[in-house]
Scaffold this motif. Structure first.
Motif, PDB file in Angstrom:
ATOM      1  N   THR A  38      47.604  42.208  22.410  1.00 44.48           N
ATOM      2  CA  THR A  38      49.024  41.920  22.621  1.00 44.48           C
ATOM      3  C   THR A  38      49.249  41.264  23.969  1.00 44.48           C
ATOM      4  OG1 THR A  38      49.677  43.790  21.228  1.00 44.48           O
ATOM      5  CG2 THR A  38      51.331  42.924  22.748  1.00 44.48           C
ATOM      6  N   ALA A  39      48.605  41.806  25.012  1.00 39.94           N
ATOM      7  CA  ALA A  39      48.761  41.267  26.366  1.00 39.94           C
ATOM      8  C   ALA A  39      48.183  39.863  26.469  1.00 39.94           C
ATOM      9  CB  ALA A  39      48.084  42.188  27.372  1.00 39.94           C
ATOM     10  N   ALA A  40      47.055  39.632  25.818  1.00 37.53           N
ATOM     11  CA  ALA A  40      46.438  38.307  25.860  1.00 37.53           C
ATOM     12  C   ALA A  40      47.332  37.270  25.193  1.00 37.53           C
ATOM     13  CB  ALA A  40      45.070  38.348  25.186  1.00 37.53           C
ATOM     14  N   ALA A  41      47.970  37.653  24.105  1.00 37.67           N
ATOM     15  CA  ALA A  41      48.845  36.727  23.389  1.00 37.67           C
ATOM     16  C   ALA A  41      50.115  36.420  24.166  1.00 37.67           C
ATOM     17  CB  ALA A  41      49.203  37.303  22.022  1.00 37.67           C
ATOM     18  N   ALA A  42      50.500  37.342  25.059  1.00 35.37           N
ATOM     19  CA  ALA A  42      51.781  37.211  25.755  1.00 35.37           C
ATOM     20  C   ALA A  42      51.694  36.419  27.052  1.00 35.37           C
ATOM     21  CB  ALA A  42      52.360  38.591  26.046  1.00 35.37           C
ATOM     22  N   SER A  43      50.493  36.177  27.559  1.00 39.91           N
ATOM     23  CA  SER A  43      50.376  35.485  28.840  1.00 39.91           C
ATOM     24  C   SER A  43      49.137  34.604  28.870  1.00 39.91           C
ATOM     25  CB  SER A  43      50.331  36.493  30.001  1.00 39.91           C
ATOM     26  OG  SER A  43      49.235  37.370  29.854  1.00 39.91           O
ATOM     27  N   ASP A  44      49.146  33.679  29.800  1.00 36.68           N
ATOM     28  CA  ASP A  44      48.060  32.712  29.940  1.00 36.68           C
ATOM     29  C   ASP A  44      47.023  33.289  30.900  1.00 36.68           C
ATOM     30  OD1 ASP A  44      46.620  30.404  29.656  1.00 36.68           O
ATOM     31  OD2 ASP A  44      47.830  29.237  31.042  1.00 36.68           O
ATOM     32  N   VAL A  45      46.020  33.960  30.363  1.00 35.30           N
ATOM     33  CA  VAL A  45      45.026  34.672  31.168  1.00 35.30           C
ATOM     34  C   VAL A  45      43.810  33.782  31.394  1.00 35.30           C
ATOM     35  CG1 VAL A  45      43.511  36.695  31.248  1.00 35.30           C
ATOM     36  CG2 VAL A  45      45.810  36.891  30.298  1.00 35.30           C
ATOM     37  N   ASP A  46      43.228  33.858  32.595  1.00 36.40           N
ATOM     38  CA  ASP A  46      42.045  33.064  32.917  1.00 36.40           C
ATOM     39  C   ASP A  46      40.748  33.830  32.655  1.00 36.40           C
ATOM     40  OD1 ASP A  46      43.244  30.561  34.243  1.00 36.40           O
ATOM     41  OD2 ASP A  46      44.258  32.199  35.273  1.00 36.40           O
ATOM     42  N   VAL A  47      40.719  35.102  33.040  1.00 38.58           N
ATOM     43  CA  VAL A  47      39.532  35.931  32.853  1.00 38.58           C
ATOM     44  C   VAL A  47      39.953  37.305  32.338  1.00 38.58           C
ATOM     45  CG1 VAL A  47      37.526  37.021  33.966  1.00 38.58           C
ATOM     46  CG2 VAL A  47      38.272  34.747  34.700  1.00 38.58           C
ATOM     47  N   ILE A  48      39.227  37.807  31.337  1.00 40.71           N
ATOM     48  CA  ILE A  48      39.484  39.132  30.786  1.00 40.71           C
ATOM     49  C   ILE A  48      38.332  40.054  31.160  1.00 40.71           C
ATOM     50  CG2 ILE A  48      39.817  40.493  28.686  1.00 40.71           C
ATOM     51  CD1 ILE A  48      40.976  38.002  27.368  1.00 40.71           C
ATOM     52  N   LEU A  49      38.649  41.158  31.835  1.00 41.10           N
ATOM     53  CA  LEU A  49      37.667  42.199  32.156  1.00 41.10           C
ATOM     54  C   LEU A  49      37.789  43.247  31.065  1.00 41.10           C
ATOM     55  CD1 LEU A  49      38.446  42.509  35.985  1.00 41.10           C
ATOM     56  CD2 LEU A  49      36.970  40.875  34.818  1.00 41.10           C
ATOM     57  N   LEU A  50      36.835  43.270  30.158  1.00 38.18           N
ATOM     58  CA  LEU A  50      36.964  44.020  28.918  1.00 38.18           C
ATOM     59  C   LEU A  50      35.982  45.177  28.843  1.00 38.18           C
ATOM     60  CD1 LEU A  50      38.205  44.220  26.036  1.00 38.18           C
ATOM     61  CD2 LEU A  50      36.418  42.624  25.290  1.00 38.18           C
ATOM     62  N   ASP A  51      36.511  46.405  28.949  1.00 38.06           N
ATOM     63  CA  ASP A  51      35.676  47.580  28.734  1.00 38.06           C
ATOM     64  C   ASP A  51      35.265  47.606  27.262  1.00 38.06           C
ATOM     65  OD1 ASP A  51      34.412  50.030  29.331  1.00 38.06           O
ATOM     66  OD2 ASP A  51      36.114  51.118  28.497  1.00 38.06           O
ATOM     67  N   ARG A  52      34.030  47.972  27.008  1.00 40.87           N
ATOM     68  CA  ARG A  52      33.545  47.898  25.626  1.00 40.87           C
ATOM     69  C   ARG A  52      33.971  49.114  24.804  1.00 40.87           C
ATOM     70  NH1 ARG A  52      27.302  46.640  23.677  1.00 40.87           N
ATOM     71  NH2 ARG A  52      27.869  46.050  21.537  1.00 40.87           N
ATOM     72  N   ASP A  53      33.951  50.293  25.396  1.00 42.00           N
ATOM     73  CA  ASP A  53      34.260  51.523  24.656  1.00 42.00           C
ATOM     74  C   ASP A  53      35.738  51.854  24.834  1.00 42.00           C
ATOM     75  OD1 ASP A  53      34.051  53.787  23.179  1.00 42.00           O
ATOM     76  OD2 ASP A  53      33.085  54.991  24.739  1.00 42.00           O
ATOM     77  N   LEU A  54      36.590  51.296  23.967  1.00 42.94           N
ATOM     78  CA  LEU A  54      38.040  51.439  24.085  1.00 42.94           C
ATOM     79  C   LEU A  54      38.612  52.237  22.923  1.00 42.94           C
ATOM     80  CD1 LEU A  54      39.001  47.770  25.023  1.00 42.94           C
ATOM     81  CD2 LEU A  54      39.157  49.743  26.551  1.00 42.94           C
ATOM     82  N   PRO A  55      39.726  52.945  23.172  1.00 38.97           N
ATOM     83  CA  PRO A  55      40.421  53.617  22.064  1.00 38.97           C
ATOM     84  C   PRO A  55      41.234  52.624  21.235  1.00 38.97           C
ATOM     85  CG  PRO A  55      41.592  53.987  24.123  1.00 38.97           C
ATOM     86  CD  PRO A  55      40.339  53.238  24.483  1.00 38.97           C
ATOM     87  N   VAL A  56      41.697  53.079  20.078  1.00 37.63           N
ATOM     88  CA  VAL A  56      42.535  52.331  19.136  1.00 37.63           C
ATOM     89  C   VAL A  56      41.756  51.187  18.486  1.00 37.63           C
ATOM     90  CG1 VAL A  56      44.695  51.114  18.729  1.00 37.63           C
ATOM     91  CG2 VAL A  56      44.590  52.925  20.465  1.00 37.63           C
ATOM     92  N   LEU A  57      41.272  50.269  19.309  1.00 37.56           N
ATOM     93  CA  LEU A  57      40.482  49.151  18.800  1.00 37.56           C
ATOM     94  C   LEU A  57      39.310  48.932  19.752  1.00 37.56           C
ATOM     95  CD1 LEU A  57      40.401  46.921  16.593  1.00 37.56           C
ATOM     96  CD2 LEU A  57      41.623  45.445  18.215  1.00 37.56           C
ATOM     97  N   HIS A  58      38.098  49.010  19.229  1.00 40.10           N
ATOM     98  CA  HIS A  58      36.897  48.923  20.057  1.00 40.10           C
ATOM     99  C   HIS A  58      36.827  47.573  20.773  1.00 40.10           C
ATOM    100  CE1 HIS A  58      32.588  49.004  21.122  1.00 40.10           C
ATOM    101  NE2 HIS A  58      32.721  50.325  21.026  1.00 40.10           N
TER     102      HIS A  58
END
Length: 221
Positions: A38-58
């Motif tokens: 949702t956040a990615a779709a709402a703004s123009d992001v340059d870099v995403i720091l993505l934890d791999r083990d996440l709740p709701v959606l891995h």
């Protein structure tokens, strides 16, 4: 430069976000995989720091979705699983880089800078020029007629956004979305103040113009 930090460990997320903001980055934070999309779709992001083990959606599903959609941001996957097979899996998902926890903060910054440079190269030139004004986004240098101009982070962000619009109007709300991430500062009055000081620093002839109901634009008249 806008980052999206996706991390469900609250203390770690808050610490990283505060540190990155002090480095001059705009930082959005998501606590789970669904919120990340949702956040990615709402703004123009340059870099995403993505934890791999996440709740709701891995995190793996988040990465696959972003890559499948052609989302332009670079993805740095963060995870406690640092074995070679884990790193290979993360990169095969489409991540641009992989950093195992615990990591050194200085290394995280170096990885972000590297990915950010690649993002800028992919999207467009990192240099903006108009009416004698030259803005080097990568090196955060502003000049007019060859003379350096000292700008705050917010002034630099506003100028970059207006130059990118290439003469089109940018509303105060759009400037807030692009340049501000602090909730308490997100007011039209703050934008007006920053634009006022930016105009003064850029000097004459004025190149930032405003129109009620439209916003701000760069122009020579």
């Amino acid at each position: 430069m806008r980052l999206l930090l996706v991390e469900d460990e609250v203390d770690l997320a808050d610490t990283l976000a505060d540190g990155l903001r002090r480095e001059g980055y705009l930082v959005d934070v998501a606590r789970d995989g669904a919120s990340a999309l949702t956040a990615a779709a709402a703004s123009d992001v340059d870099v995403i720091l993505l934890d791999r083990d996440l709740p709701v959606l891995h995190g793996d599903a988040v990465c696959r979705t972003l890559v499948a959609q052609g989302y332009p941001a670079r993805i740095l996957m963060l995870t406690a699983a640092g074995a070679l097979t884990d790193r290979v899996e993360g990169l095969d998902l489409g991540a641009d880089d992989y950093l195992a926890k615990p990591f050194a903060y200085v290394e995280l910054l170096a990885r972000i800078r590297s990915l950010a440079r690649r993002t800028q190269t992919t999207r467009q030139s990192a240099v903006r020029e108009f009416a004698g004004i030259r803005l080097d986004v990568a090196r955060r240098i502003a000049e007019r007629e060859g003379m350096p101009i000292r700008l705050t982070l917010k002034e630099f962000g506003v100028l970059e956004t207006l130059l990118t619009a290439e003469g089109g109007y940018v509303s105060a709300e759009e400037l807030l979305d692009e340049v501000w991430d602090e909730p308490l500062e997100r007011t039209r009055g703050v934008v007006k103040i920053v634009v006022h000081t930016l105009r003064r620093k850029l000097g004459e002839p004025a190149v930032i113009h405003s129109a009620a109901g439209h916003g701000y634009r760069m122009g020579t008249s």
